[in-house]
Design an enzyme around this catalytic site. Structure first.
Site, PDB file in Angstrom:
ATOM      1  N   GLY A  71      35.830  33.175  44.476  1.00  0.00           N
ATOM      2  CA  GLY A  71      35.680  34.621  44.477  1.00  0.00           C
ATOM      3  C   GLY A  71      34.251  35.052  44.732  1.00  0.00           C
ATOM      4  O   GLY A  71      34.007  36.062  45.418  1.00  0.00           O
ATOM      5  N   THR A  72      33.288  34.315  44.211  1.00  0.00           N
ATOM      6  CA  THR A  72      31.877  34.667  44.416  1.00  0.00           C
ATOM      7  C   THR A  72      31.512  34.628  45.893  1.00  0.00           C
ATOM      8  O   THR A  72      30.858  35.544  46.401  1.00  0.00           O
ATOM      9  CB  THR A  72      30.962  33.717  43.618  1.00  0.00           C
ATOM     10  OG1 THR A  72      31.131  33.972  42.220  1.00  0.00           O
ATOM     11  CG2 THR A  72      29.499  33.910  43.983  1.00  0.00           C
ATOM     12  N   GLN A 180      40.612  38.578  38.828  1.00  0.00           N
ATOM     13  CA  GLN A 180      41.350  38.518  37.566  1.00  0.00           C
ATOM     14  C   GLN A 180      42.777  39.049  37.674  1.00  0.00           C
ATOM     15  O   GLN A 180      43.552  38.923  36.722  1.00  0.00           O
ATOM     16  CB  GLN A 180      40.601  39.307  36.474  1.00  0.00           C
ATOM     17  CG  GLN A 180      39.264  38.730  36.072  1.00  0.00           C
ATOM     18  CD  GLN A 180      39.376  37.436  35.278  1.00  0.00           C
ATOM     19  OE1 GLN A 180      40.429  37.101  34.749  1.00  0.00           O
ATOM     20  NE2 GLN A 180      38.279  36.693  35.188  1.00  0.00           N
ATOM     21  N   SER A 200      40.432  33.786  43.515  1.00  0.00           N
ATOM     22  CA  SER A 200      39.925  32.454  43.191  1.00  0.00           C
ATOM     23  C   SER A 200      41.056  31.656  42.558  1.00  0.00           C
ATOM     24  O   SER A 200      41.658  32.087  41.566  1.00  0.00           O
ATOM     25  CB  SER A 200      38.736  32.562  42.235  1.00  0.00           C
ATOM     26  OG  SER A 200      37.981  31.385  42.227  1.00  0.00           O
ATOM     27  N   ALA A 201      41.345  30.486  43.107  1.00  0.00           N
ATOM     28  CA  ALA A 201      42.523  29.714  42.679  1.00  0.00           C
ATOM     29  C   ALA A 201      42.467  29.305  41.218  1.00  0.00           C
ATOM     30  O   ALA A 201      43.506  29.221  40.552  1.00  0.00           O
ATOM     31  CB  ALA A 201      42.668  28.470  43.559  1.00  0.00           C
ATOM     32  N   HIS A 202      41.282  29.024  40.698  1.00  0.00           N
ATOM     33  CA  HIS A 202      41.215  28.467  39.345  1.00  0.00           C
ATOM     34  C   HIS A 202      41.513  29.489  38.256  1.00  0.00           C
ATOM     35  O   HIS A 202      41.621  29.148  37.081  1.00  0.00           O
ATOM     36  CB  HIS A 202      39.862  27.785  39.103  1.00  0.00           C
ATOM     37  CG  HIS A 202      38.702  28.705  38.917  1.00  0.00           C
ATOM     38  ND1 HIS A 202      38.163  28.968  37.682  1.00  0.00           N
ATOM     39  CD2 HIS A 202      37.958  29.409  39.799  1.00  0.00           C
ATOM     40  CE1 HIS A 202      37.134  29.794  37.812  1.00  0.00           C
ATOM     41  NE2 HIS A 202      37.000  30.080  39.083  1.00  0.00           N
ATOM     42  N   THR A 238      34.157  22.655  57.792  1.00  0.00           N
ATOM     43  CA  THR A 238      35.424  21.934  57.708  1.00  0.00           C
ATOM     44  C   THR A 238      36.197  22.406  56.480  1.00  0.00           C
ATOM     45  O   THR A 238      35.674  22.418  55.369  1.00  0.00           O
ATOM     46  CB  THR A 238      35.176  20.418  57.622  1.00  0.00           C
ATOM     47  OG1 THR A 238      34.419  20.006  58.751  1.00  0.00           O
ATOM     48  CG2 THR A 238      36.497  19.662  57.589  1.00  0.00           C
ATOM     49  N   CYS A 328      29.902  33.044  33.065  1.00  0.00           N
ATOM     50  CA  CYS A 328      28.627  32.858  33.756  1.00  0.00           C
ATOM     51  C   CYS A 328      27.439  33.082  32.829  1.00  0.00           C
ATOM     52  O   CYS A 328      26.339  32.665  33.128  1.00  0.00           O
ATOM     53  CB  CYS A 328      28.534  33.817  34.951  1.00  0.00           C
ATOM     54  SG  CYS A 328      29.872  33.595  36.132  1.00  0.00           S
TER      55      CYS A 328
END
Length: 385
Positions: A71-72, A180, A200-202, A238, A328
């Site tokens: 996301g960042t 979120q 963001s996948a995590h 890549t 963070c």
């Protein structure tokens, strides 16, 4: 000692099915997606199928989904390229944004001579939409509005439709950080008509190091990372094929089980609120996080009625992981900028905020353990000596 994880707004455990999908891809699909031979074509096919699945869920074109590392990176790409390539001269944001939005916007102000305007927020941390409209109408400069869909610390939800309407009426671009909320709420981006969004996948039980930016095709955004021209020229390098496969699987599972998980997690959040109120006199909740209608159902920001800078450590000694801010800044000694913005100096000096964030893997037993430990800690502080 049983470990209890209640910091899911920071990151989530990966679903077993996602791990299996990624492992299978690692074993069988090792080609470079840019290669023209069969190994490369197989990898490219995996990526494009993943892109198509995500695009279909969001009701957008696959060409509008650009894979990034997180996301960042997505937020950086959108903000920086809007300034460098789309002629944006003014950014409207708030004091409550994620650091990657706040700091990138400030850097654009310092290095690109862009005007950065902060929209007002109220005592609960909600964006003042009347002030936003006033700011939008105050200048005809090319403007980017960047406001998060849900605050990662206090959970406040933004009325994205209303903001998009204001932006459209005033010819402004609209970027919303949806890290979120994507995968936690049904979202039709073609109906919302936002120009940019991020994922963001995590945050949805997928792997770290992979995410995507939604970039409306009509904006004609250009890349920040150049080189091989991957991702339709918008992000060279890549591609992380097995990461993309994991992201797509996690997103597919999130959408498929959305209602079931939302019902389960909302019930846990309500249970946590009720148990804390019944157990700890004077407990309160920051922002709108205790309002189930107006906040992210995965986040509850608790304000304990005593000062305890070591509470995160004390909980960890009992096997419980929570956050005292955003991930963070969780190592910082002082409270986060978000909490500083909504609490008075007296509240900051006399209370302790902690963020509890839930996932489908949490149980009422986890909450009972949390409340029990917090009760014991609070008794040490609140019982008269």
């Amino acid at each position: 000692m049983r470990k209890i994880y209640l910091d899911n707004a920071a990151t989530t455990p990966i679903h077993e099915e996602v791990i299996d999908e990624m492992a299978d891809c690692m074993k069988k699909t090792f080609g470079n997606p840019s290669s023209t031979h069969v190994f490369g074509r197989e990898a490219k096919a995996k990526m494009e199928l993943s892109r198509k699945k995500i695009a279909e869920a969001l009701q957008v074109s696959p060409a509008e989904i650009v894979f990034t590392s997180c996301g960042t990176e997505s937020n950086n790409l959108i903000i920086r390229s809007s300034v460098d390539h789309l002629g944006v001269k003014r950014i409207i944001t708030s004091n409550l944004e994620h650091k990657c939005v706040k700091e990138t916007s400030l850097e654009m102000g310092e290095c690109r001579n862009v005007e950065v305007v902060k929209v007002k927020t109220d005592v609960n941390g909600s964006v003042d939409l009347e002030d936003l409209e006033k700011i939008l109408k105050s200048s005809d400069q090319k403007t980017l509005v960047t406001l998060m869909h849900a605050n990662n610390e206090i959970g406040n939800l933004l009325d994205v439709k209303k903001v998009q309407t204001l932006c459209e009426e005033n010819a402004a671009l609209f970027h919303t950080d949806t890290v979120q909320t994507l995968g936690h709420y049904p979202m039709d981006l073609s109906e919302l008509k936002v120009d940019f969004a991020s994922c963001s996948a995590h945050k949805i039980h997928g792997p770290k190091g992979i995410g995507f930016a939604y970039i409306k095709k009509s904006t004609r955004l250009r890349p920040q990372i150049t080189g091989g021209g991957q991702e339709r020229g918008l992000r060279s390098g890549t591609e992380n094929v097995y990461g993309v496969v994991g992201l797509a699987k996690a997103f597919e599972m999130a959408i498929q089980d959305l209602d079931k998980h939302k019902t389960h997690i909302e019930s846990l959040k309500k249970y946590t609120i009720d148990q804390l109120k019944a157990t700890i006199p004077g407990v309160e909740f920051n922002g709108l996080s205790a309002d189930l209608e107006k906040s992210l159902y995965t986040v509850l920001n608790i304000r304990l009625p005593f000062k305890d800078a070591l509470i995160g450590f004390e909980l960890e000694l009992k096997g419980i992981a929570v956050s005292q801010g955003s991930a963070c800044s969780s190592g910082a000694a002082k409270v986060s900028a978000v909490i500083e913005s909504i609490l008075t100096p007296e509240q900051i000096e006399t209370t302790t905020p902690i963020r509890v964030s839930f996932s489908c893997y949490n149980t009422k037993e986890d909450i009972d353990a949390l409340v029990g430990v917090l009760k014991n800690i609070s008794e040490k502080h609140l019982v008269p000596h």
